[in-house]
Scaffold this active site. Structure first.
Site, PDB file in Angstrom:
ATOM      1  N   GLY A   1     -19.124 -24.476  33.327  1.00  0.00           N
ATOM      2  CA  GLY A   1     -20.406 -24.249  32.788  1.00  0.00           C
ATOM      3  C   GLY A   1     -21.153 -25.828  32.827  1.00  0.00           C
ATOM      4  O   GLY A   1     -22.563 -25.864  32.721  1.00  0.00           O
TER       5      GLY A   1
ATOM      6  N   ASP B   1     -23.117 -19.311  31.693  1.00  0.00           N
ATOM      7  CA  ASP B   1     -23.141 -17.766  32.214  1.00  0.00           C
ATOM      8  C   ASP B   1     -22.929 -16.542  31.185  1.00  0.00           C
ATOM      9  O   ASP B   1     -22.737 -16.546  30.378  1.00  0.00           O
ATOM     10  CB  ASP B   1     -21.823 -18.029  33.343  1.00  0.00           C
ATOM     11  CG  ASP B   1     -20.632 -17.601  32.623  1.00  0.00           C
ATOM     12  OD1 ASP B   1     -20.504 -18.310  31.384  1.00  0.00           O
ATOM     13  OD2 ASP B   1     -19.816 -16.786  32.912  1.00  0.00           O
TER      14      ASP B   1
ATOM     15  N   LYS C   1     -23.229 -25.286  18.433  1.00  0.00           N
ATOM     16  CA  LYS C   1     -23.032 -24.377  17.270  1.00  0.00           C
ATOM     17  C   LYS C   1     -22.740 -24.833  16.041  1.00  0.00           C
ATOM     18  O   LYS C   1     -21.729 -24.282  15.864  1.00  0.00           O
ATOM     19  CB  LYS C   1     -22.659 -22.910  17.768  1.00  0.00           C
ATOM     20  CG  LYS C   1     -23.546 -22.421  18.948  1.00  0.00           C
ATOM     21  CD  LYS C   1     -22.751 -20.919  19.260  1.00  0.00           C
ATOM     22  CE  LYS C   1     -23.511 -20.257  20.499  1.00  0.00           C
ATOM     23  NZ  LYS C   1     -22.901 -18.809  21.130  1.00  0.00           N
TER      24      LYS C   1
ATOM     25  N   ARG D   1     -25.990 -18.876  35.769  1.00  0.00           N
ATOM     26  CA  ARG D   1     -25.977 -20.338  35.869  1.00  0.00           C
ATOM     27  C   ARG D   1     -26.910 -21.068  36.097  1.00  0.00           C
ATOM     28  O   ARG D   1     -27.169 -22.216  35.836  1.00  0.00           O
ATOM     29  CB  ARG D   1     -24.367 -20.785  36.168  1.00  0.00           C
ATOM     30  CG  ARG D   1     -23.246 -20.268  35.516  1.00  0.00           C
ATOM     31  CD  ARG D   1     -22.164 -21.339  36.160  1.00  0.00           C
ATOM     32  NE  ARG D   1     -21.001 -20.368  35.983  1.00  0.00           N
ATOM     33  CZ  ARG D   1     -20.035 -20.410  34.930  1.00  0.00           C
ATOM     34  NH1 ARG D   1     -20.636 -20.972  33.791  1.00  0.00           N
ATOM     35  NH2 ARG D   1     -19.114 -19.725  34.630  1.00  0.00           N
TER      36      ARG D   1
ATOM     37  N   ASP E   1     -18.726 -24.419  20.834  1.00  0.00           N
ATOM     38  CA  ASP E   1     -18.921 -23.109  19.689  1.00  0.00           C
ATOM     39  C   ASP E   1     -17.874 -23.257  18.717  1.00  0.00           C
ATOM     40  O   ASP E   1     -18.057 -23.923  17.685  1.00  0.00           O
ATOM     41  CB  ASP E   1     -18.505 -21.817  20.784  1.00  0.00           C
ATOM     42  CG  ASP E   1     -18.908 -20.568  20.022  1.00  0.00           C
ATOM     43  OD1 ASP E   1     -19.792 -20.408  19.516  1.00  0.00           O
ATOM     44  OD2 ASP E   1     -17.971 -19.675  20.141  1.00  0.00           O
TER      45      ASP E   1
ATOM     46  N   ASP F   1     -20.816 -27.897  28.283  1.00  0.00           N
ATOM     47  CA  ASP F   1     -22.130 -26.743  28.254  1.00  0.00           C
ATOM     48  C   ASP F   1     -22.518 -26.757  26.932  1.00  0.00           C
ATOM     49  O   ASP F   1     -23.812 -26.852  26.562  1.00  0.00           O
ATOM     50  CB  ASP F   1     -22.187 -25.908  29.270  1.00  0.00           C
ATOM     51  CG  ASP F   1     -20.883 -25.069  29.022  1.00  0.00           C
ATOM     52  OD1 ASP F   1     -20.035 -25.299  27.987  1.00  0.00           O
ATOM     53  OD2 ASP F   1     -20.928 -23.994  29.531  1.00  0.00           O
TER      54      ASP F   1
ATOM     55  N   PHE G   1     -26.349 -16.134  21.533  1.00  0.00           N
ATOM     56  CA  PHE G   1     -25.694 -16.167  22.781  1.00  0.00           C
ATOM     57  C   PHE G   1     -26.878 -16.554  23.624  1.00  0.00           C
ATOM     58  O   PHE G   1     -27.901 -16.125  23.594  1.00  0.00           O
ATOM     59  CB  PHE G   1     -25.021 -14.825  23.220  1.00  0.00           C
ATOM     60  CG  PHE G   1     -24.384 -14.943  24.369  1.00  0.00           C
ATOM     61  CD1 PHE G   1     -23.041 -15.615  24.651  1.00  0.00           C
ATOM     62  CD2 PHE G   1     -24.893 -14.364  25.718  1.00  0.00           C
ATOM     63  CE1 PHE G   1     -22.569 -15.762  25.706  1.00  0.00           C
ATOM     64  CE2 PHE G   1     -24.214 -14.734  26.821  1.00  0.00           C
ATOM     65  CZ  PHE G   1     -22.871 -15.122  26.955  1.00  0.00           C
TER      66      PHE G   1
HETATM   67  P1  5GP Z   1     -15.210 -22.887  22.106  1.00  0.00           P
HETATM   68  O1  5GP Z   1     -13.757 -23.220  22.780  1.00  0.00           O
HETATM   69  O2  5GP Z   1     -16.053 -24.128  21.530  1.00  0.00           O
HETATM   70  O3  5GP Z   1     -14.980 -21.975  21.116  1.00  0.00           O
HETATM   71  O4  5GP Z   1     -15.892 -22.511  23.379  1.00  0.00           O
HETATM   72  C1  5GP Z   1     -16.677 -23.094  24.221  1.00  0.00           C
HETATM   73  C2  5GP Z   1     -16.868 -22.149  25.161  1.00  0.00           C
HETATM   74  O5  5GP Z   1     -17.236 -20.770  25.010  1.00  0.00           O
HETATM   75  C3  5GP Z   1     -18.039 -22.702  26.296  1.00  0.00           C
HETATM   76  O6  5GP Z   1     -17.574 -23.484  27.334  1.00  0.00           O
HETATM   77  C4  5GP Z   1     -18.645 -21.477  26.867  1.00  0.00           C
HETATM   78  O7  5GP Z   1     -17.862 -21.226  27.994  1.00  0.00           O
HETATM   79  C5  5GP Z   1     -18.531 -20.368  25.932  1.00  0.00           C
HETATM   80  N1  5GP Z   1     -19.668 -20.020  25.028  1.00  0.00           N
HETATM   81  C6  5GP Z   1     -19.781 -20.236  23.566  1.00  0.00           C
HETATM   82  N2  5GP Z   1     -21.037 -19.959  23.143  1.00  0.00           N
HETATM   83  C7  5GP Z   1     -21.681 -19.497  24.388  1.00  0.00           C
HETATM   84  C8  5GP Z   1     -22.938 -18.921  24.566  1.00  0.00           C
HETATM   85  O8  5GP Z   1     -23.968 -18.948  23.701  1.00  0.00           O
HETATM   86  N3  5GP Z   1     -23.163 -18.578  25.895  1.00  0.00           N
HETATM   87  C9  5GP Z   1     -22.593 -18.758  26.860  1.00  0.00           C
HETATM   88  N4  5GP Z   1     -22.630 -18.291  28.151  1.00  0.00           N
HETATM   89  N5  5GP Z   1     -21.074 -19.242  26.776  1.00  0.00           N
HETATM   90  C10 5GP Z   1     -20.631 -19.433  25.414  1.00  0.00           C
END
Ligand code: 5GP
Length: 181
Positions: free
Chosen positions: A48, A165, A136, A171, A108, A105, A158
């Site tokens: 991403g 993606d 977030k 993307r 979360d 990217d 989201f």
């Molecule tokens: P974390 O490890 O911080 O929980 O997750 C990060 C990953 O979750 C990001 O690199 C992405 O791939 C995915 N992700 C989290 N929120 C979103 C969103 O709103 N849209 C998309 N497309 N991917 C997300």
């Protein structure tokens, strides 16, 4: 306002290309100031982050001498609080004694960054910071994963586009689109 339909979901444009460009400039400005006497190594998290990273590194002050490398990881949450980090594309650059900036990217829960930071520190990086296009904050579960450089904050919705993606698609969108209920 532009909109996109994908797999039964309706998305509306949220950040225009012009707004994204402003966010990228602001992040690049901060990084240029913080790393003006250093030689940062950018670790770009595939897939991403490649779009944001391409814009960000070209927006840096030209005096910044930097390198880029790529990594692709996958986190398994399972039943445990700490998931296993699997390296799909492993690091191909020595990070020992380097000032590393991870480019993501979106942050979360922060699990990916939490684990990646520990990995890079374990490999002897001098410092490890994180730059992300989106963050977030309400979803953050790992305080040490709070990003140092953020393009834009978002609540729990989201989003797709600008590298983000939906099952591998979308993307390429030049704007960031939010899902509508
Ligand atoms: P974390 O490890 O911080 O929980 O997750 C990060 C990953 O979750 C990001 O690199 C992405 O791939 C995915 N992700 C989290 N929120 C979103 C969103 O709103 N849209 C998309 N497309 N991917 C997300």
């Amino acid at each position: 306002m532009r909109s996109i339909d994908e797999q039964g979901y309706h998305f509306e444009e949220w950040l225009t290309p012009e707004q994204i460009a402003k966010d990228v400039q602001q992040v690049a400005h901060q990084i240029s100031a913080d790393y003006k006497d250093k030689e940062p190594l950018f670790v770009i998290v595939l897939n991403g982050a490649f779009v944001f990273a391409a814009d960000l590194i070209r927006a840096l002050d030209p005096s910044i001498r930097c390198e880029e490398t790529f990594i692709r990881v996958s986190s398994y949450y399972g039943m445990q609080t700490t998931g296993q980090l699997q390296f799909i594309v492993p690091l191909q650059q020595v990070v020992e004694n380097r000032d590393v900036v991870i480019i993501e990217d979106i942050v979360d829960t922060g699990l990916t960054i939490h684990q990646l930071k520990a990995h890079l520190r374990g490999l002897g990086a001098t410092s490890v910071k994180t730059a992300t296009m989106l963050f977030k904050p309400e979803k953050l579960e790992y305080e040490d994963a709070r990003p140092d450089y953020v393009g834009h904050e978002i609540s729990e919705e989201f989003v797709i586009g600008y590298g983000l993606d939906f099952d591998g698609f979308r993307r390429n969108l030049d704007a960031i689109y939010k899902v509508k209920e």
